[in-house]
Scaffold this motif. Structure first.
Motif, PDB file in Angstrom:
ATOM      1  N   PHE A  19       0.865  -0.917  -0.307  1.00 45.78           N
ATOM      2  CA  PHE A  19      -0.110   0.164  -0.451  1.00 45.78           C
ATOM      3  C   PHE A  19       0.809   1.494   0.243  1.00 45.78           C
ATOM      4  O   PHE A  19       2.073   0.900   0.185  1.00 45.78           O
ATOM      5  CB  PHE A  19      -1.177  -0.329   1.353  1.00 45.78           C
ATOM      6  CG  PHE A  19      -2.216  -1.463   1.483  1.00 45.78           C
ATOM      7  CD1 PHE A  19      -2.533  -1.491   0.379  1.00 45.78           C
ATOM      8  CD2 PHE A  19      -1.702  -2.341   2.550  1.00 45.78           C
ATOM      9  CE1 PHE A  19      -3.727  -2.377   0.454  1.00 45.78           C
ATOM     10  CE2 PHE A  19      -2.536  -3.311   2.461  1.00 45.78           C
ATOM     11  CZ  PHE A  19      -3.286  -3.554   1.376  1.00 45.78           C
ATOM     12  N   VAL A  25      -7.421   2.066   3.173  1.00 45.30           N
ATOM     13  CA  VAL A  25      -7.791   0.735   3.019  1.00 45.30           C
ATOM     14  C   VAL A  25      -9.273   0.428   4.129  1.00 45.30           C
ATOM     15  O   VAL A  25      -9.232   1.536   4.877  1.00 45.30           O
ATOM     16  CB  VAL A  25      -6.433  -0.090   3.548  1.00 45.30           C
ATOM     17  CG1 VAL A  25      -5.319   0.331   2.557  1.00 45.30           C
ATOM     18  CG2 VAL A  25      -5.879   0.978   4.881  1.00 45.30           C
ATOM     19  N   VAL A  76      -8.142  -3.590   0.249  1.00 43.47           N
ATOM     20  CA  VAL A  76      -8.144  -2.308  -0.637  1.00 43.47           C
ATOM     21  C   VAL A  76      -9.559  -1.503  -0.277  1.00 43.47           C
ATOM     22  O   VAL A  76     -10.673  -2.327   0.092  1.00 43.47           O
ATOM     23  CB  VAL A  76      -7.341  -2.382  -1.911  1.00 43.47           C
ATOM     24  CG1 VAL A  76      -8.116  -0.959  -2.829  1.00 43.47           C
ATOM     25  CG2 VAL A  76      -6.132  -2.721  -2.118  1.00 43.47           C
TER      26      VAL A  76
END
Length: 88
Positions: A19, A25, A76
């Motif tokens: 990430f 997220v 995600v």
């Protein structure tokens, strides 16, 4: 005596962060069931690897503090949340 190898390649067995800073997220469900809230978090910073999983400092707009978690606990936010009615 310690010898250093010239032109040695960097180690590649350290996992890289999936990430990016600023990415949105959410926490993965721990029990396999849908979470009661699909609270979103923003990646604030990347932290060193812990137990083979990269760590992140994350923050939710609904909270006044930051959390630290490992990458294996995050997903995600673009992935659709499973509604409670579809949870098994």
């Amino acid at each position: 005596m310690i010898r250093f190898q010239q032109n040695a390649r960097p180690r590649t067995d350290t996992p890289s962060h999936l990430f990016a800073i600023g990415q949105i997220v959410r926490m993965k469900s721990r029990s396999g069931l849908a979470q009661k809230t699909a609270e979103l978090f923003q990646i604030k910073s990347r932290l060193p690897v812990k137990d083979g999983s990269p760590q992140y400092r994350i923050r939710s707009e609904q909270e006044t503090y930051e959390r630290v978690t490992t990458e294996d606990n995050l997903e995600v936010a673009d992935a659709p949340a499973v509604p409670d009615s579809q949870a098994v």
